[in-house]
Design an enzyme around this catalytic site. Structure first.
Site, PDB file in Angstrom:
ATOM      1  NE  ARG A  70      -0.391   0.177   4.999  1.00  0.00           N
ATOM      2  CZ  ARG A  70       0.493  -0.642   5.552  1.00  0.00           C
ATOM      3  NH1 ARG A  70       0.830  -1.766   4.931  1.00  0.00           N
ATOM      4  NH2 ARG A  70       1.054  -0.364   6.698  1.00  0.00           N
ATOM      5  CE  LYS A  85       7.590   2.844   6.184  1.00  0.00           C
ATOM      6  NZ  LYS A  85       6.263   2.741   6.816  1.00  0.00           N
ATOM      7  CB  VAL A 109       5.917  14.665  14.165  1.00  0.00           C
ATOM      8  CG1 VAL A 109       5.216  15.937  14.605  1.00  0.00           C
ATOM      9  CG2 VAL A 109       6.516  14.838  12.776  1.00  0.00           C
ATOM     10  CG  ASN A 130       0.485   7.681  16.662  1.00  0.00           C
ATOM     11  OD1 ASN A 130       0.404   8.615  17.448  1.00  0.00           O
ATOM     12  ND2 ASN A 130       1.400   7.647  15.703  1.00  0.00           N
ATOM     13  CG  PHE A 131      -6.494   8.434  17.698  1.00  0.00           C
ATOM     14  CD1 PHE A 131      -7.314   9.508  17.392  1.00  0.00           C
ATOM     15  CD2 PHE A 131      -6.781   7.200  17.144  1.00  0.00           C
ATOM     16  CE1 PHE A 131      -8.410   9.352  16.544  1.00  0.00           C
ATOM     17  CE2 PHE A 131      -7.866   7.028  16.298  1.00  0.00           C
ATOM     18  CZ  PHE A 131      -8.691   8.114  16.002  1.00  0.00           C
ATOM     19  CB  THR A 133       1.077  11.582  15.981  1.00  0.00           C
ATOM     20  OG1 THR A 133       1.909  10.606  16.602  1.00  0.00           O
ATOM     21  CG2 THR A 133       1.958  12.560  15.247  1.00  0.00           C
ATOM     22  CB  CYS A 188      -2.573  -1.281  10.134  1.00  0.00           C
ATOM     23  SG  CYS A 188      -3.238   0.238   9.479  1.00  0.00           S
ATOM     24  CB  CYS A 244     -13.531  22.049  22.229  1.00  0.00           C
ATOM     25  SG  CYS A 244     -11.986  21.356  21.593  1.00  0.00           S
TER      26      CYS A 244
HETATM   27 ZN    ZN Z   1     -12.294  21.912  19.353  1.00  0.00          ZN
END
Ligand code: ZN
Length: 343
Positions: A70, A85, A109, A130-131, A133, A188, A244
């Protein structure tokens, strides 16, 4: 840098949505793609071919055989040589379009470097796996009032949503307030991933990026949920949450959690990433000579591959290492400390 052949973007410039002016805007824009795997590869290829002026990308990983089904920027020789990569992606993108500026960094990062890395991007594209990041990107982009595009794919299903801070629309945390607990989501690893689902979601996110850069984002922000196998597309209307923590209260928990030293198991990899306490610029030559006395050393460009009796790792110029064949973080840290030290 080679000259642009006349007519290179002709088929794009006659599109009423882009035009000659739009092409000029793209040529002067900077995009940052966080992640150079499945999503990032397609996004980068599309944006490079579209003539985006400056394309930046960051990826922390090495090319492996199970990426090839992919990840379009890589080929068999990259997996064979186990190159980074970053290196393989930069080479391929420059072959695709030599007239644009391509910079691909072999870095992770994190909260330590995200502000500096993303500061001068006009748009940020999520191509992470991943969440953690993603929430970090959300924090940085809301703080800097910078647009970004959320994208994710697992199995045959993908999601995509533009985030336009300052527009009155929602950020990622308005829609998904906290990251899913580790182990509660399909990944994945556990669910596999359909290559065409990656292509579709990456195409949609690249389209959103181009629209935002042209000053023509969608009028209403929606979270698209698509099951590619079943050809089912569902655009959910989403709204800003006035409570939020990120965009309303301006608290940036993910950016402010500057964890000093860590190690984390990598998605699907049976390997652990070890991150030193401070970003370092390793003296590769000196390290290579030192490691030669302790084991087998080979190096290709950006990475040193080191193999000792008890294990092996790939070491990056920023001091990170990916320790192979283990999911034991403590062992990986100890292995790193033994040969590289300074953590
Ligand atoms: Zn927000």
């Amino acid at each position: 840098m080679r000259k642009t052949s006349p007519g290179r973007y002709a088929r794009q410039e006659i599109l009423p949505q882009i035009g000659v002016d739009g092409q000029r805007k793209l040529a002067s824009a900077t995009a940052f793609i966080v992640g150079g795997g499945g999503l990032g590869g397609y996004q980068a290829e599309l944006l490079a071919r579209a003539g985006l002026g400056r394309l930046r990308m960051a990826d922390r990983d090495l090319v492996e055989w199970h990426n090839l089904h992919r990840q379009v920027l890589f080929q068999e020789s990259d997996a064979e040589a186990n190159v980074s990569k970053a290196e393989a992606a930069a080479r391929r993108l420059r072959e695709i379009n030599s007239t644009i500026e391509v910079e691909v960094l072999a870095v992770d990062v994190t909260a330590r470097n995200a502000l500096a890395l993303l500061a001068d991007a006009d748009i940020v594209l999520d191509a992470t796996d991943n969440f953690e990041t993603r929430y970090l990107i959300n924090d940085v982009c809301v703080k800097l009032a910078k647009p970004w595009v959320y994208a994710g794919v697992v199995g045959t299903v993908g999601m995509v949503m533009p985030v336009l801070p300052g527009s009155g629309g929602p950020c990622l945390r308005c829609v998904i307030p906290v990251p899913p607990e580790p182990g509660t989501m399909a990944t994945c690893d556990t669910a596999g991933v359909l290559n065409s689902a990656v292509a579709v979601i990456a195409s949609l996110s690249a389209t959103l990026a181009v629209r935002i850069l042209l000053g023509a984002p969608p009028a209403e922000i929606g979270l698209l949920h698509a099951d590619i196998w079943n050809m089912s597309f569902n655009l959910m209307k989403v709204k800003r949450d006035e409570r939020c923590p990120c965009c309303a209260l301006q608290t940036f928990e993910f950016l402010d959690s500057r964890e000093l030293f860590g190690s984390s198991a990598l998605c699907g990899r049976n390997s652990v990433q070890v991150t030193p306490a401070r970003s370092a610029r390793l003296d590769f030559e000196a390290l290579r000579n030192r490691l030669k006395r302790a084991g087998n050393v080979s190096s290709g460009g950006l990475v040193i591959h080191f193999k000792a009796e008890e294990g092996e790792m790939a070491i990056f110029p920023d001091g990170r290492a990916i320790v192979a064949d283990t999911t034991d973080s403590a062992w990986a840290k100890a292995f790193y400390a033994r040969y590289i030290g300074g953590i």
